[in-house]
Design a protein around this motif. Structure first.
Motif, PDB file in Angstrom:
ATOM      1  N   ALA A 207      12.359 -43.133 -40.832  1.00  0.00           N
ATOM      2  CA  ALA A 207      13.193 -44.197 -41.410  1.00  0.00           C
ATOM      3  C   ALA A 207      12.918 -44.345 -42.905  1.00  0.00           C
ATOM      4  O   ALA A 207      13.846 -44.553 -43.695  1.00  0.00           O
ATOM      5  CB  ALA A 207      12.944 -45.513 -40.676  1.00  0.00           C
ATOM      6  N   ILE A 208      11.658 -44.198 -43.306  1.00  0.00           N
ATOM      7  CA  ILE A 208      11.338 -44.302 -44.741  1.00  0.00           C
ATOM      8  C   ILE A 208      12.039 -43.190 -45.522  1.00  0.00           C
ATOM      9  O   ILE A 208      12.627 -43.432 -46.584  1.00  0.00           O
ATOM     10  CB  ILE A 208       9.800 -44.266 -44.967  1.00  0.00           C
ATOM     11  CG1 ILE A 208       9.181 -45.582 -44.490  1.00  0.00           C
ATOM     12  CG2 ILE A 208       9.468 -44.018 -46.438  1.00  0.00           C
ATOM     13  CD1 ILE A 208       7.664 -45.596 -44.468  1.00  0.00           C
ATOM     14  N   GLY A 209      12.015 -41.974 -44.988  1.00  0.00           N
ATOM     15  CA  GLY A 209      12.710 -40.852 -45.644  1.00  0.00           C
ATOM     16  C   GLY A 209      14.197 -41.140 -45.789  1.00  0.00           C
ATOM     17  O   GLY A 209      14.805 -40.866 -46.836  1.00  0.00           O
ATOM     18  N   ALA A 210      14.787 -41.729 -44.748  1.00  0.00           N
ATOM     19  CA  ALA A 210      16.225 -42.061 -44.788  1.00  0.00           C
ATOM     20  C   ALA A 210      16.488 -43.153 -45.826  1.00  0.00           C
ATOM     21  O   ALA A 210      17.482 -43.101 -46.567  1.00  0.00           O
ATOM     22  CB  ALA A 210      16.683 -42.521 -43.403  1.00  0.00           C
ATOM     23  N   ALA A 211      15.573 -44.124 -45.899  1.00  0.00           N
ATOM     24  CA  ALA A 211      15.740 -45.221 -46.881  1.00  0.00           C
ATOM     25  C   ALA A 211      15.634 -44.688 -48.308  1.00  0.00           C
ATOM     26  O   ALA A 211      16.404 -45.084 -49.193  1.00  0.00           O
ATOM     27  CB  ALA A 211      14.694 -46.301 -46.637  1.00  0.00           C
ATOM     28  N   ILE A 212      14.687 -43.769 -48.549  1.00  0.00           N
ATOM     29  CA  ILE A 212      14.536 -43.184 -49.899  1.00  0.00           C
ATOM     30  C   ILE A 212      15.852 -42.516 -50.306  1.00  0.00           C
ATOM     31  O   ILE A 212      16.352 -42.688 -51.413  1.00  0.00           O
ATOM     32  CB  ILE A 212      13.368 -42.167 -49.934  1.00  0.00           C
ATOM     33  CG1 ILE A 212      12.020 -42.885 -49.809  1.00  0.00           C
ATOM     34  CG2 ILE A 212      13.416 -41.336 -51.223  1.00  0.00           C
ATOM     35  CD1 ILE A 212      10.814 -41.946 -49.665  1.00  0.00           C
ATOM     36  N   LYS A 213      16.424 -41.762 -49.390  1.00  0.00           N
ATOM     37  CA  LYS A 213      17.679 -41.048 -49.694  1.00  0.00           C
ATOM     38  C   LYS A 213      18.800 -42.041 -50.033  1.00  0.00           C
ATOM     39  O   LYS A 213      19.529 -41.865 -51.013  1.00  0.00           O
ATOM     40  CB  LYS A 213      18.067 -40.167 -48.495  1.00  0.00           C
ATOM     41  CG  LYS A 213      19.239 -39.282 -48.784  1.00  0.00           C
ATOM     42  CD  LYS A 213      19.397 -38.184 -47.750  1.00  0.00           C
ATOM     43  CE  LYS A 213      20.658 -37.380 -47.979  1.00  0.00           C
ATOM     44  NZ  LYS A 213      21.068 -37.211 -49.369  1.00  0.00           N
ATOM     45  N   ALA A 214      18.907 -43.087 -49.219  1.00  0.00           N
ATOM     46  CA  ALA A 214      19.978 -44.070 -49.439  1.00  0.00           C
ATOM     47  C   ALA A 214      19.791 -44.802 -50.774  1.00  0.00           C
ATOM     48  O   ALA A 214      20.741 -44.971 -51.535  1.00  0.00           O
ATOM     49  CB  ALA A 214      20.028 -45.053 -48.270  1.00  0.00           C
ATOM     50  N   VAL A 215      18.561 -45.217 -51.066  1.00  0.00           N
ATOM     51  CA  VAL A 215      18.314 -45.925 -52.338  1.00  0.00           C
ATOM     52  C   VAL A 215      18.605 -44.981 -53.517  1.00  0.00           C
ATOM     53  O   VAL A 215      19.285 -45.350 -54.481  1.00  0.00           O
ATOM     54  CB  VAL A 215      16.866 -46.466 -52.409  1.00  0.00           C
ATOM     55  CG1 VAL A 215      16.574 -47.040 -53.794  1.00  0.00           C
ATOM     56  CG2 VAL A 215      16.618 -47.528 -51.345  1.00  0.00           C
ATOM     57  N   ASN A 216      18.117 -43.739 -53.436  1.00  0.00           N
ATOM     58  CA  ASN A 216      18.350 -42.784 -54.538  1.00  0.00           C
ATOM     59  C   ASN A 216      19.836 -42.560 -54.784  1.00  0.00           C
ATOM     60  O   ASN A 216      20.262 -42.392 -55.925  1.00  0.00           O
ATOM     61  CB  ASN A 216      17.696 -41.432 -54.238  1.00  0.00           C
ATOM     62  CG  ASN A 216      16.200 -41.453 -54.521  1.00  0.00           C
ATOM     63  OD1 ASN A 216      15.707 -42.341 -55.210  1.00  0.00           O
ATOM     64  ND2 ASN A 216      15.488 -40.479 -53.994  1.00  0.00           N
ATOM     65  N   ASP A 217      20.615 -42.547 -53.712  1.00  0.00           N
ATOM     66  CA  ASP A 217      22.050 -42.255 -53.871  1.00  0.00           C
ATOM     67  C   ASP A 217      22.791 -43.368 -54.612  1.00  0.00           C
ATOM     68  O   ASP A 217      23.894 -43.159 -55.106  1.00  0.00           O
ATOM     69  CB  ASP A 217      22.703 -41.955 -52.512  1.00  0.00           C
ATOM     70  CG  ASP A 217      22.442 -40.508 -52.099  1.00  0.00           C
ATOM     71  OD1 ASP A 217      21.729 -39.795 -52.842  1.00  0.00           O
ATOM     72  OD2 ASP A 217      22.946 -40.078 -51.052  1.00  0.00           O
ATOM     73  N   ASN A 218      22.166 -44.547 -54.705  1.00  0.00           N
ATOM     74  CA  ASN A 218      22.730 -45.624 -55.519  1.00  0.00           C
ATOM     75  C   ASN A 218      22.884 -45.177 -56.974  1.00  0.00           C
ATOM     76  O   ASN A 218      23.740 -45.652 -57.701  1.00  0.00           O
ATOM     77  CB  ASN A 218      21.782 -46.832 -55.442  1.00  0.00           C
ATOM     78  CG  ASN A 218      22.273 -48.038 -56.215  1.00  0.00           C
ATOM     79  OD1 ASN A 218      23.460 -48.212 -56.426  1.00  0.00           O
ATOM     80  ND2 ASN A 218      21.363 -48.875 -56.635  1.00  0.00           N
ATOM     81  N   PHE A 219      22.011 -44.249 -57.396  1.00  0.00           N
ATOM     82  CA  PHE A 219      21.966 -43.872 -58.816  1.00  0.00           C
ATOM     83  C   PHE A 219      22.619 -42.527 -59.096  1.00  0.00           C
ATOM     84  O   PHE A 219      22.485 -41.988 -60.178  1.00  0.00           O
ATOM     85  CB  PHE A 219      20.502 -43.849 -59.285  1.00  0.00           C
ATOM     86  CG  PHE A 219      19.845 -45.195 -59.147  1.00  0.00           C
ATOM     87  CD1 PHE A 219      20.072 -46.197 -60.081  1.00  0.00           C
ATOM     88  CD2 PHE A 219      19.014 -45.473 -58.070  1.00  0.00           C
ATOM     89  CE1 PHE A 219      19.480 -47.441 -59.948  1.00  0.00           C
ATOM     90  CE2 PHE A 219      18.418 -46.715 -57.928  1.00  0.00           C
ATOM     91  CZ  PHE A 219      18.657 -47.704 -58.878  1.00  0.00           C
TER      92      PHE A 219
END
Ligand code: COA
Length: 258
Positions: A207-219
């Protein structure tokens, strides 16, 4: 793994990478960048590593920048290649890891050093730390993502000021700006990093890996982060960690993530 310029330790799921060129204030030369890439890649592929802490050796510097002696004579195309290769090999690479990376800034984090810390998922600093992007004082600009990540973290106006004045800020100012999350003593810096790492590794690494990807895609300009979030959210439902996390909650026990 035989490295000359970095040290790598792994303890119960928490890896520590220490940049170890203290005589050169841990400046990032080509070899150090390559070694860091290899170390981060190995740790990302090692399923027992759940969190990575990045720090510098000695009491003076995290990293005092890219190694100026290596690029002082570069041409336009060599300069462009330096930035392009460095971003791909290390800075973007760290940002897009699924394993969380915490920068523990133990002294000067200047130029490429601050860019390296900003590529990590979050940062903490010791009271003696000094941060800045002084590249314009050398007649160049930040080339390892600094012009992009600094405004993301501190806002455009502060980033413009820091870059154009080539100023250094201390750890408390950096905390006020939102550049680092915590400031502590030098002695307490790694213990604090490990405390935060321990808190992180209790949670689902998938889940942490998925969250990192989602947050990064904001930028990212060409990607819709909300869409990434929807897809990653859905993917979590197919994982063992989701079954374990929800079952443990309903059974009123702590989850035991694989
Ligand atoms: N690249 C290459 N070598 C570096 C370096 C860098 N970015 N930063 C420090 N060093 C080297 C110095 O050349 C010196 O080497 P020497 O002993 O062989 O001469 C050694 O590290 C110690 O640095 P020194 O400058 O003597 O320490 P100081 O305490 O007087 O100053 C700094 C510390 C960080 C203020 C100063 O080293 C500095 O300004 N470094 C460059 C910062 C910078 O512009 N970074 C962005 C690069 S793009």
């Amino acid at each position: 793994m035989n490295f000359e310029n970095i040290l790598v330790e792994n303890n119960n799921g928490i890896a520590t990478i220490t940049i170890n060129r203290p005589k050169k204030l841990n400046a990032l030369n080509k070899q150090t960048i390559e070694e860091l890439h290899e170390a981060f890649e190995n740790l990302e592929n090692d399923t027992t590593t759940r969190v990575i802490v990045l720090t510098g050796s000695g009491e003076k510097a995290f990293v005092a920048g890219a190694d100026i002696s290596e690029f002082a004579h570069f041409s336009t195309s060599e300069g462009e290649e330096l930035a392009r290769n460095g971003q791909a090999l290390l800075f973007d690479f760290i940002e897009n890891l699924t394993t969380p990376a915490i920068a523990a800034i133990n002294g000067f984090a200047l130029g490429g050093g601050l860019e390296l810390a900003m590529a990590c998922h979050f940062r903490i600093a010791s009271e003696n730390a000094k941060m800045g992007l002084p590249e314009v004082s050398l007649g160049v600009i930040p080339g390892y993502g600094g012009t992009q990540r600094l405004p993301q973290l501190v806002g455009k106006g502060k980033a413009m000021e820091l870059i154009m004045t080539a100023s250094m800020i201390d750890a408390n100012e950096a905390k006020e700006y939102g550049l680092v999350n915590y400031v502590t003593t030098l002695e307490e810096l790694l213990p604090l990093a490990y405390k935060l790492a321990q808190k992180t590794l209790k949670n689902s690494s998938v889940a942490i890996g998925a969250a990192i990807k989602a947050v990064n895609d904001n930028f990212k300009n060409d990607v819709n982060g909300f869409e990434t979030e929807i897809i990653q959210f859905g993917k979590c439902f197919g994982t063992e960690d989701f079954k374990e996390g929800t079952t443990a909650f309903l059974e009123k026990r702590k989850p035991n993530f694989s």
